[in-house]
Write an enzyme that holds these catalytic residues in place. Structure first.
Site, short mmCIF file in Angstrom:
data_model
loop_
_atom_site.label_atom_id
_atom_site.label_comp_id
_atom_site.label_asym_id
_atom_site.label_seq_id
_atom_site.Cartn_x
_atom_site.Cartn_y
_atom_site.Cartn_z
N ARG A 47 0.85 -1.21 0.00
CA ARG A 47 0.00 0.00 0.00
C ARG A 47 0.87 1.25 0.00
O ARG A 47 0.58 2.24 -0.64
CB ARG A 47 -0.96 0.01 1.21
N TYR A 99 -15.06 18.99 -15.02
CA TYR A 99 -15.49 17.59 -15.16
C TYR A 99 -16.56 17.31 -14.11
O TYR A 99 -16.32 17.51 -12.91
CB TYR A 99 -14.29 16.66 -15.00
N ASP A 170 -6.16 19.66 -14.71
CA ASP A 170 -6.65 18.38 -15.20
C ASP A 170 -6.36 18.34 -16.69
O ASP A 170 -6.99 19.01 -17.49
CB ASP A 170 -8.17 18.27 -14.92
N LYS A 195 -8.15 7.01 -19.22
CA LYS A 195 -8.41 7.52 -20.56
C LYS A 195 -7.23 7.27 -21.49
O LYS A 195 -6.89 6.12 -21.72
CB LYS A 195 -8.80 9.00 -20.46
#
Ligand SMILES: *Cc1c(COP(=O)(O)O)cnc(C)c1O
Length: 371
Positions: A47, A99, A170, A195
């Protein structure tokens, strides 16, 4: 080194004893300690860090010309980790067409801990009037979703610097291959790696890249490691495998995007095309200044309303009617019905993610659907 070379070679930090040419997938969640109690392999618990994630973070930091990167399990978590790292009570300036997933996040999860204003960031004059004593962050998104508005990264970062604010971008629609916001003054770059970076519609992920390691970045790293919304070693491996072809995929997306935009702009059934590569785009000059090419994302307004738009997305054969973007396969969607009843997105808007099929087939397909 150039992006094509970095994309292939940056992520090979850890070599297996079998001399593999590419890094293997390390699934171990825990790593051996030596006699003194230290960790000579450089990792403690997966982690906190693991070889595949370190490879991915190094590669994206290199591609974005940043100092370090933090990988997350989704783009939404990447953005959320930055919002969480701000002092409670901080004020954020974000784009009016941010977004919608982030807008929703701010308005629900952060409604009682942060303040925010959604403003038109293409209007630089009005931006400064929104800055308050508790403003901590200017968040931009360029090109934006779904109207493909282009924000002047250097101009906004100059305003952020003047007021001592963090500026984050972004950059999902551009990918690390079409623009590098850190070179233009951004402090933090964010991507949904679901994406273009992933590029094959089969892995979810998000990334933050920082220009410098400071207190804010340490807080973000802490949220990543202690919060634990991290991608699995296999996800990191898939993303890294995808990145090796990212520069070449982006050339194909941009070439197809430009050709399709030009075709659609002169089509009788199309009212408008929003694509930053078109001379008719209102911020085309800014796009030319800060992007090397214009990618595969565009929106069009078809003549008519929701019904006419829906007919087109239901009639195409090669384009898949689905949300998301940036994959090798072309996607098409009626955006307003995805965003719900309170959306400001025009009812006759169709968003297109142009894939890597042959452009002649794509043009023929959309032409028959529009006719
Ligand atoms: C998809 C997307 C996100 C969110 O990323 P997820 O990986 O879906 O969580 C954020 N910003 C933009 C511009 C996006 O397209």
């Amino acid at each position: 080194m150039k992006p094509e070379t970095l994309a292939i070679h940056s992520g090979n930090l850890f070599k297996a004893s079998t001399n593999d040419v590419t890094s293997p997938i390390n699934l171990s969640t825990t790593f051996l300690r030596n006699e003194e109690g230290g960790y000579s392999g450089g990792h403690i618990y997966s982690r906190v860090s693991n070889p595949n994630r370190s490879n991915l973070e190094k590669t994206l930091a290199d591609l974005e010309h940043g100092e370090e990167a933090c990988a997350f399990s989704s783009g939404n978590t990447a953005g959320m980790s930055l919002f969480q790292a701000l002092k409670p009570g901080s004020h954020i300036i974000a784009p009016d067409d941010m977004y919608w997933g982030f807008k929703k996040q701010l308005m629900s999860i952060f409604a009682s801990t942060l303040e925010f204003d959604f403003v038109d960031l293409t209007n630089l004059e009005s931006l400064e009037s929104f800055i308050k004593d508790n403003t901590a962050l200017i968040w931009i998104e360029t090109p934006s979703n779904p109207l493909l508005k282009v924000t002047d990264i250097s101009a906004i970062s100059a305003i952020a610097k003047k007021h001592n604010l963090v500026m984050a971008c972004d950059s999902t629609f551009a990918s690390p291959c079409l623009q590098n916001p850190i070179d233009l003054g951004a402090d933090i770059v964010m991507h949904s790696s679901t994406k273009y970076i992933g590029g094959h519609s089969d892995v979810l992920g998000g990334i933050l890249i920082t220009a410098k390691i400071d207190d804010l970045w340490e807080a973000i790293r802490n949220i990543q490691q202690i919060g634990g919304a991290v991608p699995s070693p296999f996800d990191c491996f898939l993303l890294l495998r995808s990145i090796k072809t990212l520069p070449y995929r982006m050339r194909g997306h941009s070439e197809n995007g430009m050709a399709l935009a030009i075709f659609l702009e002169q089509h009788q059934q199309v009212e408008a095309v929003y694509y930053p590569g078109l001379v008719s785009h209102p911020q085309h000059e800014i796009a030319k200044k800060q992007m090397s090419s214009f990618g595969g994302m565009m929106s069009i307004l078809v003549k008519g309303g929701a019904q006419e738009a829906r007919k087109v997305v239901n009639t195409v054969k090669i384009f898949a009617q689905a949300t998301s973007l940036g994959g090798v396969e072309s996607l098409i969607e009626h955006r307003a019905s995805v965003e719900g009843p309170d959306t400001k997105t025009p009812q006759n808007l169709i968003r297109i993610s142009v894939g890597l099929e042959h452009i002649d087939d794509l043009i023929e397909d959309i032409n028959q659907a529009l006719s």
